[in-house]
Design a protein around this motif. Structure first.
Motif, mmCIF file in Angstrom:
data_model
loop_
_atom_site.group_PDB
_atom_site.id
_atom_site.type_symbol
_atom_site.label_atom_id
_atom_site.label_comp_id
_atom_site.label_asym_id
_atom_site.label_seq_id
_atom_site.Cartn_x
_atom_site.Cartn_y
_atom_site.Cartn_z
ATOM 1 N N ALA A 176 0.849 -1.190 0.000
ATOM 2 C CA ALA A 176 0.000 0.000 0.000
ATOM 3 C C ALA A 176 0.883 1.238 0.000
ATOM 4 O O ALA A 176 1.900 1.288 0.694
ATOM 5 C CB ALA A 176 -0.917 0.009 1.224
ATOM 6 N N ASP A 177 0.484 2.234 -0.762
ATOM 7 C CA ASP A 177 1.247 3.481 -0.895
ATOM 8 C C ASP A 177 0.336 4.631 -0.476
ATOM 9 O O ASP A 177 -0.575 5.015 -1.206
ATOM 10 C CB ASP A 177 1.705 3.635 -2.348
ATOM 11 C CG ASP A 177 2.510 4.909 -2.578
ATOM 12 O OD1 ASP A 177 2.680 5.690 -1.627
ATOM 13 O OD2 ASP A 177 2.951 5.124 -3.722
ATOM 14 N N GLY A 178 0.587 5.175 0.724
ATOM 15 C CA GLY A 178 -0.279 6.205 1.270
ATOM 16 C C GLY A 178 0.005 7.581 0.726
ATOM 17 O O GLY A 178 1.101 7.871 0.243
ATOM 18 N N MET A 179 -1.004 8.430 0.807
ATOM 19 C CA MET A 179 -0.845 9.819 0.384
ATOM 20 C C MET A 179 -1.678 10.705 1.292
ATOM 21 O O MET A 179 -2.710 10.285 1.819
ATOM 22 C CB MET A 179 -1.278 9.981 -1.073
ATOM 23 C CG MET A 179 -2.676 9.514 -1.353
ATOM 24 S SD MET A 179 -2.859 8.867 -2.999
ATOM 25 C CE MET A 179 -4.244 7.754 -2.702
ATOM 26 N N GLY A 180 -1.223 11.895 1.502
ATOM 27 C CA GLY A 180 -1.939 12.805 2.372
ATOM 28 C C GLY A 180 -1.010 13.725 3.141
ATOM 29 O O GLY A 180 -1.419 14.794 3.592
ATOM 30 N N ALA A 194 -8.731 5.185 -5.028
ATOM 31 C CA ALA A 194 -7.929 4.984 -3.821
ATOM 32 C C ALA A 194 -8.815 4.573 -2.662
ATOM 33 O O ALA A 194 -10.025 4.859 -2.649
ATOM 34 C CB ALA A 194 -7.170 6.257 -3.455
ATOM 35 N N LEU A 195 -8.229 3.912 -1.690
ATOM 36 C CA LEU A 195 -8.907 3.632 -0.429
ATOM 37 C C LEU A 195 -8.848 4.873 0.451
ATOM 38 O O LEU A 195 -7.800 5.503 0.574
ATOM 39 C CB LEU A 195 -8.236 2.470 0.302
ATOM 40 C CG LEU A 195 -8.415 1.080 -0.280
ATOM 41 C CD1 LEU A 195 -7.451 0.102 0.391
ATOM 42 C CD2 LEU A 195 -9.852 0.600 -0.112
ATOM 43 N N GLY A 196 -9.982 5.236 1.045
ATOM 44 C CA GLY A 196 -10.016 6.339 1.995
ATOM 45 C C GLY A 196 -10.227 7.697 1.377
ATOM 46 O O GLY A 196 -10.363 8.691 2.101
ATOM 47 N N ALA A 197 -10.246 7.786 0.061
ATOM 48 C CA ALA A 197 -10.384 9.082 -0.602
ATOM 49 C C ALA A 197 -11.190 8.910 -1.885
ATOM 50 O O ALA A 197 -11.120 7.874 -2.541
ATOM 51 C CB ALA A 197 -9.023 9.674 -0.913
ATOM 52 N N GLY A 198 -11.931 9.934 -2.247
ATOM 53 C CA GLY A 198 -12.691 9.891 -3.485
ATOM 54 C C GLY A 198 -13.953 9.050 -3.370
ATOM 55 O O GLY A 198 -14.330 8.590 -2.291
ATOM 56 N N ASP A 199 -14.585 8.839 -4.510
ATOM 57 C CA ASP A 199 -15.872 8.143 -4.550
ATOM 58 C C ASP A 199 -15.767 6.689 -4.993
ATOM 59 O O ASP A 199 -16.770 5.978 -5.003
ATOM 60 C CB ASP A 199 -16.827 8.878 -5.499
ATOM 61 C CG ASP A 199 -17.105 10.310 -5.061
ATOM 62 O OD1 ASP A 199 -17.184 10.540 -3.833
ATOM 63 O OD2 ASP A 199 -17.227 11.188 -5.939
ATOM 64 N N ASP A 230 -10.417 11.671 8.823
ATOM 65 C CA ASP A 230 -11.473 12.607 8.425
ATOM 66 C C ASP A 230 -11.500 12.779 6.902
ATOM 67 O O ASP A 230 -11.678 13.891 6.382
ATOM 68 C CB ASP A 230 -11.273 13.962 9.108
ATOM 69 C CG ASP A 230 -12.522 14.840 9.038
ATOM 70 O OD1 ASP A 230 -13.629 14.285 8.909
ATOM 71 O OD2 ASP A 230 -12.382 16.073 9.108
ATOM 72 N N SER A 231 -11.287 11.653 6.214
ATOM 73 C CA SER A 231 -11.308 11.606 4.741
ATOM 74 C C SER A 231 -10.277 12.526 4.091
ATOM 75 O O SER A 231 -10.478 13.011 2.976
ATOM 76 C CB SER A 231 -12.713 11.933 4.210
ATOM 77 O OG SER A 231 -13.665 11.001 4.679
ATOM 78 N N LYS A 232 -9.166 12.765 4.782
ATOM 79 C CA LYS A 232 -8.136 13.646 4.250
ATOM 80 C C LYS A 232 -6.897 12.886 3.774
ATOM 81 O O LYS A 232 -5.885 13.501 3.437
ATOM 82 C CB LYS A 232 -7.735 14.669 5.307
ATOM 83 C CG LYS A 232 -8.863 15.633 5.667
ATOM 84 C CD LYS A 232 -8.436 16.610 6.746
ATOM 85 C CE LYS A 232 -9.576 17.559 7.099
ATOM 86 N NZ LYS A 232 -9.210 18.489 8.196
ATOM 87 N N ALA A 233 -6.966 11.573 3.783
ATOM 88 C CA ALA A 233 -5.833 10.764 3.326
ATOM 89 C C ALA A 233 -6.363 9.556 2.565
ATOM 90 O O ALA A 233 -7.528 9.173 2.695
ATOM 91 C CB ALA A 233 -4.978 10.309 4.504
ATOM 92 N N GLY A 234 -5.499 8.988 1.768
ATOM 93 C CA GLY A 234 -5.880 7.806 1.013
ATOM 94 C C GLY A 234 -4.671 6.926 0.772
ATOM 95 O O GLY A 234 -3.546 7.263 1.141
ATOM 96 N N THR A 235 -4.911 5.794 0.135
ATOM 97 C CA THR A 235 -3.808 4.886 -0.167
ATOM 98 C C THR A 235 -4.150 4.011 -1.357
ATOM 99 O O THR A 235 -5.315 3.680 -1.593
ATOM 100 C CB THR A 235 -3.472 3.996 1.043
ATOM 101 O OG1 THR A 235 -2.308 3.201 0.753
ATOM 102 C CG2 THR A 235 -4.612 3.061 1.405
#
Length: 254
Positions: free
Chosen positions: A45-49, A172-177, A97-102
């Motif tokens: 997994a490659d996280g972003m945020g 992505a997981l945790g972000a977007g729709d 709080d939906s401000k990061a994804g992976t």
């Protein structure tokens, strides 16, 4: 973050060998990649945020995946994997709080009709490949703006490495729709080599370069170390995480 676990049945431990590693790279302050390595489940997994949120997102993703796999005794299907990813998405949104994804990519071994198969899953631009009879095969398709441009013929695969939007992902997981995974399967056979990696590897090395290293005859861990070394030599602009799995033999059916 790294996770490792063992299935109650340990169906693969006697006939696979694997190596794994991660590096923060040469330009980042924090390693936002995470990975999970078990006897039959392998994922990156490659996280972003930023501000450690990406690290939280990727860590929660591999935790949810590993916990789900373990709760099912290592016996899962496509439906269960997506359920685990849905849980990962929920945890990430709640924690950040939906401000990061992976992103998340990998493979799990499943048995179908007395045959072992790789069940491959992917969200985002981390990738899973298979080396089979010397042929280097990409098993996943990136969910990214540049992949869409390649598919439409607007840019070439070579131009991806220098495109200004090369890091913009569309799923992505945790972000977007959208966080549904793409799934595919491949038969597990002796002599195969599975590669799971973050875009810190594929952003620095071409598929041709990666394929040559995988074909060079080194063992799994040596191959992981060499891939990371070469990614750093090529620039090391991002975190790089690599998992390599070698199939040594296949067990007789029960």
């Amino acid at each position: 973050m790294a996770l490792s676990a063992e299935s109650p049945e340990t169906p693969l431990e006697s006939y696979v060998d694997y190596g794994y590693g991660t590096h923060v790279g040469l330009r980042r302050q924090l390693n936002e990649d995470s990975y999970v390595v078990t006897d039959s489940l392998f994922a990156v997994a490659d996280g972003m945020g930023g501000h450690e949120a990406g690290e939280v997102a990727s860590s929660l993703a591999v935790q949810a995946l590993a916990e789900g796999w373990e709760s099912h005794g290592g016996i899962v299907t496509e439906v269960e994997i997506q359920d685990f990813l849905d849980e990962a998405d929920r945890r990430i949104r709640e924690a950040t709080d939906s401000k990061a994804g992976t992103t998340l990519s990998g493979a799990v071994v499943v048995r179908t009709e007395n045959q072992l198969q790789w069940l491959v899953f992917n969200i985002g631009d981390s990738r899973t490949y298979l080396l089979h009879d010397g042929a280097f095969i990409r098993l996943t398709r990136d969910h990214s703006q540049v992949q869409e441009l390649v598919d439409s013929g607007m840019i070439t695969a070579e131009e991806v490495h220098t495109h200004p939007n090369r890091n913009v992902i569309t799923r992505a997981l945790g972000a977007g729709d959208s966080w549904d995974a793409d799934f595919s399967t491949a038969t597990v056979q002796p002599g195969q080599r599975l590669l799971v990696c973050s875009d810190g590897l594929t952003g620095e090395l071409t598929d041709e370069q990666i394929g040559k290293i995988l074909n060079a005859g080194r063992n799994a861990q040596e191959t992981v170390d060499w891939l990371i070394h070469q990614a750093l030599r090529a620039g090391g602009r991002d975190n790089v995480t690599v998992v390599v799995v070698d199939v040594k033999d296949t067990p007789e059916d029960d």
